[in-house]
Design a protein around this motif. Structure first.
Motif, PDB file in Angstrom:
ATOM      1  N   GLU A 243       0.786  -0.746   0.253  1.00 27.28           N
ATOM      2  CA  GLU A 243      -0.226   0.274  -0.224  1.00 27.28           C
ATOM      3  C   GLU A 243       0.527   0.986   0.202  1.00 27.28           C
ATOM      4  OE1 GLU A 243      -2.823   2.576   0.183  1.00 27.28           O
ATOM      5  OE2 GLU A 243      -2.876   0.525  -0.569  1.00 27.28           O
ATOM      6  N   GLY A 244       2.172   0.956   0.871  1.00 29.81           N
ATOM      7  CA  GLY A 244       2.769   2.511   0.850  1.00 29.81           C
ATOM      8  C   GLY A 244       3.051   2.770  -0.169  1.00 29.81           C
ATOM      9  N   LYS A 245       3.815   1.156  -0.870  1.00 27.22           N
ATOM     10  CA  LYS A 245       4.575   1.548  -2.391  1.00 27.22           C
ATOM     11  C   LYS A 245       3.101   2.262  -3.431  1.00 27.22           C
ATOM     12  CE  LYS A 245       8.300  -1.735  -2.603  1.00 27.22           C
ATOM     13  NZ  LYS A 245       8.986  -1.927  -3.083  1.00 27.22           N
ATOM     14  N   ARG A 246       2.140   1.859  -3.611  1.00 32.22           N
ATOM     15  CA  ARG A 246       0.300   2.439  -4.278  1.00 32.22           C
ATOM     16  C   ARG A 246       0.741   3.442  -4.143  1.00 32.22           C
ATOM     17  NH1 ARG A 246      -3.797   3.710  -4.309  1.00 32.22           N
ATOM     18  NH2 ARG A 246      -4.142   3.752  -2.258  1.00 32.22           N
ATOM     19  N   LYS A 247       0.907   4.333  -2.814  1.00 31.17           N
ATOM     20  CA  LYS A 247       0.503   5.914  -2.980  1.00 31.17           C
ATOM     21  C   LYS A 247       2.030   6.843  -2.985  1.00 31.17           C
ATOM     22  CE  LYS A 247      -0.641   6.948   1.749  1.00 31.17           C
ATOM     23  NZ  LYS A 247      -0.824   6.677   3.095  1.00 31.17           N
ATOM     24  N   GLY A 248       2.747   6.174  -3.449  1.00 30.77           N
ATOM     25  CA  GLY A 248       3.792   7.279  -4.317  1.00 30.77           C
ATOM     26  C   GLY A 248       5.439   7.095  -3.056  1.00 30.77           C
ATOM     27  N   LEU A 249       5.276   6.440  -1.441  1.00 28.20           N
ATOM     28  CA  LEU A 249       6.177   6.334  -1.221  1.00 28.20           C
ATOM     29  C   LEU A 249       8.010   5.486  -1.560  1.00 28.20           C
ATOM     30  CD1 LEU A 249       4.642   5.590   2.249  1.00 28.20           C
ATOM     31  CD2 LEU A 249       4.526   7.793   0.897  1.00 28.20           C
ATOM     32  N   LYS A 250       8.851   6.269  -0.596  1.00 25.18           N
ATOM     33  CA  LYS A 250      10.369   5.907  -1.418  1.00 25.18           C
ATOM     34  C   LYS A 250      10.649   4.553   0.137  1.00 25.18           C
ATOM     35  CE  LYS A 250      11.067  10.981  -2.513  1.00 25.18           C
ATOM     36  NZ  LYS A 250      11.897  11.603  -1.881  1.00 25.18           N
ATOM     37  N   VAL A 251       9.259   3.995  -0.636  1.00 20.69           N
ATOM     38  CA  VAL A 251      10.085   2.600   0.381  1.00 20.69           C
ATOM     39  C   VAL A 251      10.294   1.194  -0.687  1.00 20.69           C
ATOM     40  CG1 VAL A 251       7.687   2.220   0.215  1.00 20.69           C
ATOM     41  CG2 VAL A 251       8.617   1.087   2.166  1.00 20.69           C
ATOM     42  N   THR A 252      11.157   0.707   0.019  1.00 19.78           N
ATOM     43  CA  THR A 252      12.155  -1.009  -0.720  1.00 19.78           C
ATOM     44  C   THR A 252      11.612  -1.821   1.169  1.00 19.78           C
ATOM     45  OG1 THR A 252      13.947   0.002  -0.019  1.00 19.78           O
ATOM     46  CG2 THR A 252      13.284   0.552  -2.007  1.00 19.78           C
ATOM     47  N   CYS A 253      12.066  -3.251   0.853  1.00 22.01           N
ATOM     48  CA  CYS A 253      12.007  -3.760   2.042  1.00 22.01           C
ATOM     49  C   CYS A 253      12.724  -5.649   1.270  1.00 22.01           C
ATOM     50  CB  CYS A 253      10.560  -4.009   2.582  1.00 22.01           C
ATOM     51  SG  CYS A 253       9.370  -4.884   1.125  1.00 22.01           S
ATOM     52  N   ASP A 254      13.467  -5.804   1.979  1.00 21.93           N
ATOM     53  CA  ASP A 254      13.467  -7.284   1.714  1.00 21.93           C
ATOM     54  C   ASP A 254      12.958  -8.353   2.917  1.00 21.93           C
ATOM     55  OD1 ASP A 254      15.980  -7.928   4.597  1.00 21.93           O
ATOM     56  OD2 ASP A 254      16.695  -5.703   3.649  1.00 21.93           O
ATOM     57  N   VAL A 255      13.480  -9.312   2.760  1.00 22.57           N
ATOM     58  CA  VAL A 255      13.074 -10.972   3.190  1.00 22.57           C
ATOM     59  C   VAL A 255      14.084 -11.688   3.605  1.00 22.57           C
ATOM     60  CG1 VAL A 255      12.274 -11.985   1.332  1.00 22.57           C
ATOM     61  CG2 VAL A 255      11.185 -12.376   3.434  1.00 22.57           C
ATOM     62  N   ALA A 256      14.093 -12.148   4.674  1.00 23.93           N
ATOM     63  CA  ALA A 256      15.551 -13.387   5.207  1.00 23.93           C
ATOM     64  C   ALA A 256      15.420 -14.584   3.983  1.00 23.93           C
ATOM     65  CB  ALA A 256      15.457 -13.572   5.986  1.00 23.93           C
ATOM     66  N   ALA A 257      16.478 -15.516   3.598  1.00 27.88           N
ATOM     67  CA  ALA A 257      15.589 -16.324   2.805  1.00 27.88           C
ATOM     68  C   ALA A 257      15.455 -17.559   3.390  1.00 27.88           C
ATOM     69  CB  ALA A 257      17.302 -16.935   1.477  1.00 27.88           C
ATOM     70  N   HIS A 258      15.275 -17.486   4.434  1.00 29.86           N
ATOM     71  CA  HIS A 258      15.120 -18.820   5.433  1.00 29.86           C
ATOM     72  C   HIS A 258      13.438 -18.700   5.883  1.00 29.86           C
ATOM     73  CE1 HIS A 258      17.178 -16.487   8.794  1.00 29.86           C
ATOM     74  NE2 HIS A 258      16.361 -15.892   9.045  1.00 29.86           N
ATOM     75  N   ASN A 259      13.045 -17.199   5.472  1.00 34.78           N
ATOM     76  CA  ASN A 259      11.619 -17.757   6.322  1.00 34.78           C
ATOM     77  C   ASN A 259      10.701 -17.324   5.121  1.00 34.78           C
ATOM     78  OD1 ASN A 259      12.634 -14.794   8.266  1.00 34.78           O
ATOM     79  ND2 ASN A 259      11.413 -15.780   8.757  1.00 34.78           N
ATOM     80  N   LEU A 260      11.940 -17.176   4.229  1.00 34.14           N
ATOM     81  CA  LEU A 260      10.676 -17.963   2.650  1.00 34.14           C
ATOM     82  C   LEU A 260      10.248 -19.187   2.468  1.00 34.14           C
ATOM     83  CD1 LEU A 260      12.315 -16.400   0.210  1.00 34.14           C
ATOM     84  CD2 LEU A 260      10.280 -15.831   0.956  1.00 34.14           C
ATOM     85  N   ILE A 261      11.133 -20.541   3.260  1.00 36.68           N
ATOM     86  CA  ILE A 261      11.128 -22.127   3.206  1.00 36.68           C
ATOM     87  C   ILE A 261      10.325 -22.161   4.462  1.00 36.68           C
ATOM     88  CG2 ILE A 261      12.870 -24.015   3.296  1.00 36.68           C
ATOM     89  CD1 ILE A 261      11.785 -22.824   0.989  1.00 36.68           C
ATOM     90  N   LEU A 262      10.788 -21.501   5.737  1.00 37.11           N
ATOM     91  CA  LEU A 262      10.493 -22.380   6.839  1.00 37.11           C
ATOM     92  C   LEU A 262       9.063 -21.726   7.746  1.00 37.11           C
ATOM     93  CD1 LEU A 262      14.747 -22.474   8.380  1.00 37.11           C
ATOM     94  CD2 LEU A 262      13.153 -24.830   7.643  1.00 37.11           C
ATOM     95  N   THR A 263       8.593 -22.297   8.836  1.00 38.60           N
ATOM     96  CA  THR A 263       6.740 -22.185   9.328  1.00 38.60           C
ATOM     97  C   THR A 263       7.488 -22.290  10.819  1.00 38.60           C
ATOM     98  OG1 THR A 263       5.896 -24.048   9.517  1.00 38.60           O
ATOM     99  CG2 THR A 263       5.909 -22.142   7.563  1.00 38.60           C
ATOM    100  N   ASP A 264       6.796 -22.078  11.892  1.00 35.18           N
ATOM    101  CA  ASP A 264       7.232 -22.232  13.099  1.00 35.18           C
ATOM    102  C   ASP A 264       6.573 -23.739  13.491  1.00 35.18           C
ATOM    103  OD1 ASP A 264       4.275 -21.880  12.587  1.00 35.18           O
ATOM    104  OD2 ASP A 264       3.958 -20.488  13.740  1.00 35.18           O
ATOM    105  N   GLU A 265       6.857 -24.632  12.855  1.00 35.04           N
ATOM    106  CA  GLU A 265       6.694 -25.876  12.819  1.00 35.04           C
ATOM    107  C   GLU A 265       7.723 -26.375  12.844  1.00 35.04           C
ATOM    108  OE1 GLU A 265       3.844 -28.086   9.872  1.00 35.04           O
ATOM    109  OE2 GLU A 265       2.323 -26.568  10.611  1.00 35.04           O
ATOM    110  N   ALA A 266       8.950 -26.090  12.720  1.00 35.93           N
ATOM    111  CA  ALA A 266      10.331 -26.387  12.388  1.00 35.93           C
ATOM    112  C   ALA A 266      10.678 -26.444  13.882  1.00 35.93           C
ATOM    113  CB  ALA A 266      11.228 -25.594  11.808  1.00 35.93           C
ATOM    114  N   LEU A 267      10.308 -25.524  14.748  1.00 34.61           N
ATOM    115  CA  LEU A 267      10.218 -25.645  16.608  1.00 34.61           C
ATOM    116  C   LEU A 267       9.483 -26.126  17.195  1.00 34.61           C
ATOM    117  CD1 LEU A 267       9.719 -21.272  16.547  1.00 34.61           C
ATOM    118  CD2 LEU A 267      11.487 -22.770  15.713  1.00 34.61           C
ATOM    119  N   MET A 268       8.933 -27.724  16.774  1.00 32.48           N
ATOM    120  CA  MET A 268       8.187 -28.910  17.529  1.00 32.48           C
ATOM    121  C   MET A 268       9.483 -29.250  18.392  1.00 32.48           C
ATOM    122  SD  MET A 268       4.990 -27.660  16.977  1.00 32.48           S
ATOM    123  CE  MET A 268       4.391 -29.293  18.423  1.00 32.48           C
ATOM    124  N   GLY A 269      10.405 -29.658  17.574  1.00 35.36           N
ATOM    125  CA  GLY A 269      11.563 -30.188  18.606  1.00 35.36           C
ATOM    126  C   GLY A 269      11.992 -29.150  19.013  1.00 35.36           C
TER     127      GLY A 269
END
Length: 417
Positions: A243-269
């Motif tokens: 939404e910020g980008k749609r409004k024209g704000l000068k915003v960028t962002c990134d994501v950690a590679a492991h957050n694209l693969i793993l979920t909190d279910e990996a913590l069950m152990g």
């Protein structure tokens, strides 16, 4: 350093050879010729079926130097980076002492001279990363810092963040926000949800991240400033930035590679190797992150490489430190998500440099050879033996991963793997 790369598929939207199979001749660190067929009496690499792109660049990398060299030093950190396809890394100021004056910036740049991997120290926003008084940002900028962040300590003081956003406008730098409202996150260790309830552990609500993003978006809008959010992790965070980008704000962002693969279910152990911050979220969040990459909301993928000695990770989950090493696995994880090669190059090589306003290397004749050669299909086993980091805190060690880096080239140097 002379090298002939034969029959590689070029992946570089700025190159006239983009998506074409070509031979690339490198002489004394310069790409001197690109053609369908080149015959030269020099060292040759057969690259049929492989891809050649500008070298990857990591926007969020932790190396222990200064002061925490037992976790990682520049030598081992850059070795891991090169093995992962990275020819440039931005170093967070999470060191001891922190990078909060020109002395630390100049030290790191001097230590990194003549390295295959380019080093870009990120300066702290606040003195000692305490979130109180603004650090000497202009002095650090003049010494080589391109952007400013308090690293893994979010800036809780809205007034300080506003002043930082306004101040860096005077010299064209950028503020990087790690979004977390600590008054909401508290001392919780995992994502708040079904899994945290099953584990009997207090959770970090997604709201802690999203409130900080909303606040900083308002500040960026009010000050007409650029802002970059690092390691976003929730579905609504993606929506806020979209939404910020749609409004024209000068915003960028990134994501950690492991957050694209793993979920909190990996913590069950209760395996502390999966203890990261921001925490692993739900599958719904992961799906939103992947969608954000595909539609352009998320600009870059980072490794969030965070090395720790064994005594900080091989302990009870509650007291273990956050973070995993990720330089050698970021590319493979991006492939595992199912992203096309062209998009991965955009998120790992091109956009990160644009965010820091530094030159983006190109695969064109006359350009400096800043390259990575990789296979999208080749598999490799990540082991303690081929791990180049000084630390071993990765849940992916011992696993077979798809996507192999074969060669990195930069600063008239070549590393083959």
């Amino acid at each position: 350093m002379n090298l002939l790369i034969k029959s590689a598929t070029v992946v570089d939207p700025a190159s006239p050879f983009n998506n074409k199979v070509a031979d690339i001749l490198i002489e004394k660190g310069i790409i001197t010729k690109i053609a369908k067929s080149i015959n030269e009496d020099v060292k040759t690499v057969e690259a049929k079926g492989y891809y050649l792109s500008p070298g990857f660049f990591d926007l969020n990398c932790n190396v222990g130097e200064l002061g925490l060299e037992t976790k990682e030093d520049l030598q081992t950190g850059t070795a891991a980076a090169a093995a992962g396809g990275f020819t440039g890394i931005a170093l967070t100021p999470n060191t001891h002492p922190p990078v909060h004056s020109k002395a630390e910036v100049e030290y790191l740049l001097n230590r990194a001279k003549n390295n295959l991997v380019d080093i870009y120290p990120l300066g702290a926003i606040s003195n000692k990363r305490e979130g109180k008084d603004m650090a000497e940002m202009f002095d650090m900028f003049k010494s080589g810092a391109k952007a400013f962040t308090d690293g893994n300590r979010p800036v809780q003081d809205a007034g300080l963040m506003e002043r930082a956003l306004l101040y860096v406008q005077n010299f064209g730098a950028k503020v990087i926000s790690y979004p977390e409202d600590t008054s909401i996150a508290g001392k919780a260790k995992v994502n708040e949800g079904v899994v945290s309830t099953m584990l009997g552990m207090k959770g970090i609500p997604a709201l802690a991240e999203e409130l900080m993003i909303a606040r900083d978006l308002y500040l960026a809008e009010d000050t007409d400033s650029e802002i970059h959010f690092t390691t976003i992790s929730t579905e609504h965070a993606v929506e806020l930035i979209r939404e910020g980008k749609r409004k024209g704000l000068k915003v960028t962002c990134d994501v950690a590679a492991h957050n694209l693969i793993l979920t909190d279910e990996a913590l069950m152990g209760f395996d502390s190797l999966y203890k990261v911050k921001p925490p692993l979220r739900t599958q719904k969040d992961v799906d939103a992150l992947v969608a954000g990459l595909k539609d352009g909301t998320i600009d870059a993928i980072v490794s969030q490489h965070t090395p720790h000695e064994i005594e900080f990770k091989d302990v009870e989950f509650e007291v273990a430190e956050y973070g995993i090493i990720g330089l050698q696995t970021a590319f493979s994880l991006a492939l595992q998500v199912g992203l096309p090669v062209g998009l991965i190059v955009e998120k790992l090589a091109i956009n990160p440099r644009k965010i820091l306003n530094i030159d983006v290397p190109t695969v064109t004749e006359g350009a400096t050879a800043n390259l990575v050669l990789f296979s999208a299909d080749g598999e490799w086993e990540y082991t303690r033996a081929n791990n180049r980091s000084k630390s071993y805190n990765s849940p992916f060690i011992g696993q077979n991963l798809k996507g192999k880096v074969l060669l990195t080239c930069n600063n008239k140097q070549i590393s083959k793997f």
